[in-house]
Scaffold this motif. Structure first.
Motif, mmCIF file in Angstrom:
data_model
loop_
_atom_site.group_PDB
_atom_site.id
_atom_site.type_symbol
_atom_site.label_atom_id
_atom_site.label_comp_id
_atom_site.label_asym_id
_atom_site.label_seq_id
_atom_site.Cartn_x
_atom_site.Cartn_y
_atom_site.Cartn_z
ATOM 1 N N GLN A 159 -7.056 12.093 2.837
ATOM 2 C CA GLN A 159 -5.938 11.153 2.924
ATOM 3 C C GLN A 159 -6.468 9.725 3.035
ATOM 4 O OE1 GLN A 159 -2.959 11.122 6.354
ATOM 5 N NE2 GLN A 159 -1.853 12.310 4.806
ATOM 6 N N GLY A 160 -5.729 8.782 2.454
ATOM 7 C CA GLY A 160 -6.135 7.390 2.542
ATOM 8 C C GLY A 160 -5.061 6.464 2.019
ATOM 9 N N TRP A 161 -5.303 5.155 2.211
ATOM 10 C CA TRP A 161 -4.391 4.128 1.703
ATOM 11 C C TRP A 161 -4.915 3.632 0.363
ATOM 12 C CZ3 TRP A 161 -0.145 4.043 4.478
ATOM 13 C CH2 TRP A 161 -0.208 4.305 5.855
ATOM 14 N N LEU A 162 -4.005 3.273 -0.532
ATOM 15 C CA LEU A 162 -4.418 2.667 -1.786
ATOM 16 C C LEU A 162 -3.370 1.656 -2.207
ATOM 17 C CD1 LEU A 162 -3.792 4.631 -5.053
ATOM 18 C CD2 LEU A 162 -2.622 5.245 -2.935
ATOM 19 N N PRO A 163 -3.749 0.632 -3.003
ATOM 20 C CA PRO A 163 -2.760 -0.332 -3.492
ATOM 21 C C PRO A 163 -1.732 0.362 -4.371
ATOM 22 C CG PRO A 163 -5.013 -1.149 -3.801
ATOM 23 C CD PRO A 163 -5.126 0.280 -3.400
ATOM 24 N N ALA A 164 -0.457 0.069 -4.140
ATOM 25 C CA ALA A 164 0.603 0.714 -4.915
ATOM 26 C C ALA A 164 0.469 0.411 -6.403
ATOM 27 C CB ALA A 164 1.967 0.249 -4.402
ATOM 28 N N ALA A 165 -0.065 -0.762 -6.727
ATOM 29 C CA ALA A 165 -0.202 -1.131 -8.138
ATOM 30 C C ALA A 165 -1.231 -0.285 -8.867
ATOM 31 C CB ALA A 165 -0.577 -2.617 -8.243
ATOM 32 N N ARG A 166 -2.097 0.422 -8.124
ATOM 33 C CA ARG A 166 -3.144 1.219 -8.764
ATOM 34 C C ARG A 166 -2.905 2.724 -8.570
ATOM 35 N NH1 ARG A 166 -9.020 -1.155 -7.547
ATOM 36 N NH2 ARG A 166 -9.408 0.201 -9.361
ATOM 37 N N ALA A 167 -1.681 3.084 -8.246
ATOM 38 C CA ALA A 167 -1.368 4.498 -8.034
ATOM 39 C C ALA A 167 -1.567 5.300 -9.315
ATOM 40 C CB ALA A 167 0.064 4.643 -7.521
ATOM 41 N N ASP A 168 -1.299 4.701 -10.474
ATOM 42 C CA ASP A 168 -1.467 5.424 -11.740
ATOM 43 C C ASP A 168 -2.929 5.807 -11.970
ATOM 44 O OD1 ASP A 168 1.206 5.165 -12.180
ATOM 45 O OD2 ASP A 168 1.036 3.438 -13.524
ATOM 46 N N GLU A 169 -3.864 4.939 -11.549
ATOM 47 C CA GLU A 169 -5.287 5.260 -11.701
ATOM 48 C C GLU A 169 -5.656 6.486 -10.881
ATOM 49 O OE1 GLU A 169 -8.092 1.981 -11.397
ATOM 50 O OE2 GLU A 169 -6.421 0.564 -11.552
ATOM 51 N N LEU A 170 -5.122 6.559 -9.673
ATOM 52 C CA LEU A 170 -5.419 7.715 -8.820
ATOM 53 C C LEU A 170 -4.768 8.982 -9.377
ATOM 54 C CD1 LEU A 170 -6.907 8.546 -6.249
ATOM 55 C CD2 LEU A 170 -4.782 8.179 -4.990
ATOM 56 N N PRO A 181 -4.061 -0.830 6.707
ATOM 57 C CA PRO A 181 -4.940 -2.005 6.638
ATOM 58 C C PRO A 181 -4.324 -3.105 5.780
ATOM 59 C CG PRO A 181 -5.759 -0.296 5.199
ATOM 60 C CD PRO A 181 -4.613 0.312 5.947
ATOM 61 N N THR A 182 -4.934 -4.264 5.818
ATOM 62 C CA THR A 182 -4.440 -5.419 5.074
ATOM 63 C C THR A 182 -5.353 -5.683 3.881
ATOM 64 O OG1 THR A 182 -3.588 -6.391 7.119
ATOM 65 C CG2 THR A 182 -3.826 -7.852 5.217
ATOM 66 N N LEU A 183 -4.761 -5.763 2.688
ATOM 67 C CA LEU A 183 -5.502 -6.071 1.470
ATOM 68 C C LEU A 183 -4.936 -7.359 0.892
ATOM 69 C CD1 LEU A 183 -7.588 -5.332 -0.671
ATOM 70 C CD2 LEU A 183 -5.849 -3.935 -1.805
ATOM 71 N N LEU A 184 -5.703 -8.435 1.007
ATOM 72 C CA LEU A 184 -5.257 -9.738 0.525
ATOM 73 C C LEU A 184 -5.491 -9.847 -0.983
ATOM 74 C CD1 LEU A 184 -6.681 -12.017 3.366
ATOM 75 C CD2 LEU A 184 -4.427 -10.938 3.209
ATOM 76 N N ASP A 185 -4.641 -10.624 -1.635
ATOM 77 C CA ASP A 185 -4.748 -10.804 -3.084
ATOM 78 C C ASP A 185 -4.467 -12.264 -3.401
ATOM 79 O OD1 ASP A 185 -4.919 -10.454 -5.791
ATOM 80 O OD2 ASP A 185 -2.863 -9.711 -6.014
ATOM 81 N N ASN A 186 -5.513 -13.011 -3.732
ATOM 82 C CA ASN A 186 -5.373 -14.428 -4.049
ATOM 83 C C ASN A 186 -6.084 -14.723 -5.358
ATOM 84 O OD1 ASN A 186 -4.156 -15.893 -1.544
ATOM 85 N ND2 ASN A 186 -5.648 -14.467 -0.689
ATOM 86 N N LEU A 233 0.829 -1.201 0.000
ATOM 87 C CA LEU A 233 0.000 0.000 0.000
ATOM 88 C C LEU A 233 0.866 1.254 0.000
ATOM 89 C CD1 LEU A 233 -2.770 -0.955 2.608
ATOM 90 C CD2 LEU A 233 -2.760 -1.343 0.140
ATOM 91 N N GLN A 234 0.258 2.345 -0.399
ATOM 92 C CA GLN A 234 0.856 3.672 -0.306
ATOM 93 C C GLN A 234 -0.144 4.618 0.340
ATOM 94 O OE1 GLN A 234 1.976 4.423 -4.477
ATOM 95 N NE2 GLN A 234 4.126 4.373 -3.851
ATOM 96 N N LYS A 235 0.408 5.639 0.992
ATOM 97 C CA LYS A 235 -0.454 6.676 1.563
ATOM 98 C C LYS A 235 -0.626 7.779 0.521
ATOM 99 C CE LYS A 235 0.206 8.142 5.782
ATOM 100 N NZ LYS A 235 0.835 8.889 6.900
ATOM 101 N N ALA A 236 -1.887 8.078 0.210
ATOM 102 C CA ALA A 236 -2.194 9.097 -0.794
ATOM 103 C C ALA A 236 -2.881 10.278 -0.126
ATOM 104 C CB ALA A 236 -3.078 8.524 -1.892
ATOM 105 N N THR A 237 -2.460 11.483 -0.473
ATOM 106 C CA THR A 237 -3.081 12.708 0.017
ATOM 107 C C THR A 237 -3.559 13.519 -1.179
ATOM 108 O OG1 THR A 237 -1.585 12.746 1.923
ATOM 109 C CG2 THR A 237 -2.793 14.769 1.429
#
Length: 598
Positions: A250-261, A284-289, A6-10
């Motif tokens: 401010q919030g957390w987002l998946p680093a892989a989707r930073a370009d979308e934001l 927080p925890t974001l699981l990926d299976n 995750l990354q913190k986005a502001t």
């Protein structure tokens, strides 16, 4: 590791655009919001939609969802007025409840009056002031009426009661009749039956109207979702940091989707600041299976969400739970029955993402159980048919072998837990402590299987020494620190008894599997004995015993498999591999409602 980074986005923008930004950000569904300010005095509640209270809307939706038959859903709003539909549905519900209560009363009253027959009570002047009193007397107490001076008549008699009518001006005293009187009411039986028929017609009309209203379910649910989305935006709006003309979110987002934001921020004219997770932060925890193994993720979510810096045990739990469940079920016939039940609900479970995941898990449970059932040669408690005899490789009645299988599975499960812990701490000396526990388990298992302890003494001593020296997280700075590290190591060594207790806990797999198999054989033998003892009708009792017995045993085996299969994963396994508990990633997103057709 399948925990997403995750990354913190502001996000920073103009206050005048905040409402529009929040609405479009909610549609994007990317961020887990971090509150920048608290408003404890504000209690967010879902607001009214078109003048309809959320409780009324929810009640109408639940009422329509419980309707057995549903109509094709209407997706266009040109004929839909929310206040009118909700009012009509709730009025239908109110009338249905009232009429259903009256219907139950009439059915009971008619059932009670039918033995007395159809009659109409005469007035007081017809019997010169006398009245009729009715009593339901048990047959074994009828002899007590011989001592009463009151005139009475037997109206009807069945195998349990006598229906007695007594004529008297006043209600007989309690010592004059053996039982208390029965209240029959003053309405004749034929009138009650006519009212019952009219009532059933009214209820049928209400049911038809209710079924017709189910065509609006999609639009009602969408209205409810819109109301909840609006309330969620209001809550997030009160958590932003506002300063005159600008606001910050401010919030957390998946680093892989930073370009979308970033694309969203550029389109909305917002300033976006992305930061990596700091060491002192707890995101927080974001699981990926993958979809095929995501059923284990649902189990993990239900019990304990791992911390962000922990590891995802979903895949291990998926396969180990299936293996444990199979050992407890221990019957290919029950596995086939489980598969048929799953097949019956397959399409229904496919309507939601969670259902799709759980049905794959269920199919895996059935497949593992069928394979193990063939190996133990049990088919509803019966021996395997001719072609399958060669596939029977394990004897459930061989207690020694079954105990070995259970203990080896348990030891392997805990060895895997410690190896994972060691791998995650591979850059620190503390990684040697779980390796020490691994040696202790291997030595104990080897000594138990060989019934002697020879060459293993050296490995046992090495394992205990590794636990003693490397269990502490304290830095080695001075004699005092080393002493405290030894104290921590001694405390860790007290877990030796716990470790062996956890390994032996896996013996429940053998015990429950043997209990399930034994019950199946017992029901088969009982059914055979009854059929032989009672020729003719004994065949009926044999089939009844087989159906009831195996159904009961199947339910008990499935319940035991779920409870104890999960327990071994989520207690014994977790204790040695997963210490950090986290919280789930909750995206700020709009609720989706999909139309469906019946």
């Amino acid at each position: 590791m399948s925990i997403q980074t995750l990354q913190k986005a502001t996000l920073i923008g103009l206050t005048g655009d905040k409402e529009q930004v929040l609405d479009r950000l909610q549609g994007l569904g990317l961020m887990h919001i971090i509150p920048l300010r608290d408003d404890p005095a504000f209690d967010i509640e879902t607001g009214c939609t078109q003048g309809v209270a959320p409780d009324a809307l929810q009640q109408a939706i639940r009422y329509l969802l419980s309707c057995p038959q549903k109509r094709r859903q209407v997706t266009a709003e040109r004929h839909f007025r929310l206040p009118d539909v909700v009012a009509e549905v709730l009025d239908n519900r109110k009338q249905h409840l009232q009429l259903s209560e009256r219907l139950d009363f009439l059915r009971k009253r008619i059932r009670d009056l039918e033995p007395w027959g159809n009659f109409e009570l005469p007035g007081d002047e017809v019997l010169l002031g006398y009245r009729l009193w009715f009593y339901l007397v048990p047959n074994y107490r009828m002899h007590e009426l011989k001592h009463t001076e009151l005139p009475w008549s037997l109206v009807h008699r069945d195998n349990r009661h006598a229906y007695v009518a007594v004529m008297a001006k006043e209600e007989p005293r309690t010592n004059q009749m053996p039982v208390a009187r029965t209240h029959t009411g003053s309405v004749p039986l034929n009138q009650l039956k006519r009212e019952l028929e009219d009532l059933e017609i009214e209820i049928e009309a209400l049911k038809a109207e209710r079924e017709a209203h189910t065509r609006w379910l999609y639009l009602l649910q969408r209205s409810m979702a819109g109301s909840e989305d609006m309330a969620e935006r209001e809550r997030v709006s009160r958590q932003t940091l506002d300063d005159d003309q600008i606001f910050a979110l401010q919030g957390w987002l998946p680093a892989a989707r930073a370009d979308e934001l970033q694309t969203f921020a550029d389109a909305e004219g917002l300033v976006l600041l992305l930061e990596a997770v700091a060491d002192d932060e707890l995101p927080p925890t974001l699981l990926d299976n993958p979809a095929q193994l995501a059923g284990g993720e649902e189990v993990v979510r239900f019990y304990q969400m791992p911390g962000y810096r922990a590891w995802d045990p979903s895949r291990v739990v998926f396969f180990s739970f299936a293996a444990f469940f199979a050992l407890i079920l221990s019957d290919a016939g029950y596995a086939l029955l489980l598969g048929l039940v799953l097949l019956f609900y397959w399409n229904r479970m496919g309507r939601s993402e969670t259902g799709c995941r759980l049905r794959v898990l269920g199919a895996t449970l059935a497949l593992f159980s069928a394979g193990w059932g063939v190996l133990v040669g049990s088919y509803f408690g019966a021996p395997p048919p001719g072609p399958l005899v060669a596939l029977k490789l394990v004897d459930m009645n061989d207690f020694d072998s079954m105990m070995r299988i259970s203990v080896v599975m348990g030891a392997s499960h805990l060895i895997l837990a410690n190896l994972i812990t060691a791998w995650r701490a591979r850059h620190r000396l503390t990684a040697l402590a779980p390796l020490g526990w691994t040696l202790v388990i291997v030595v104990g298992l080897s000594a138990w299987l060989r019934q002697q302890l020879g060459l293993e003494w050296g490995l046992l001593g090495l394992g205990l020494l590794m636990i003693l020296l490397f269990s502490s997280e304290r830095p080695m700075q001075g004699a005092s620190s080393i002493a405290w590290r030894l104290v921590d190591g001694l405390l860790a060594l007290t877990g030796v008894s716990k470790m062996f207790g956890d390994v032996l806990s896996y013996l429940r797999l053998f015990a429950l599997g043997l209990a399930s198999a034994s019950l199946a054989v017992t029901f088969n033998q009982l059914a055979t004995d009854v059929a032989a003892a009672v020729p003719g009708i004994g065949l009926f009792f044999e089939v009844l015993i087989l159906l009831a017995g195996h159904l009961l045993n199947f339910v008990l085996a499935v319940v035991s498999g779920v409870i104890h299969g999960l327990r071994l994963n989520l207690i014994e396994f977790y204790n040695w591999s997963l210490a950090d508990e986290g919280y789930a990633f909750q995206p700020f997103t709009k609720r989706e409602v999909d139309p469906w057709i019946t």
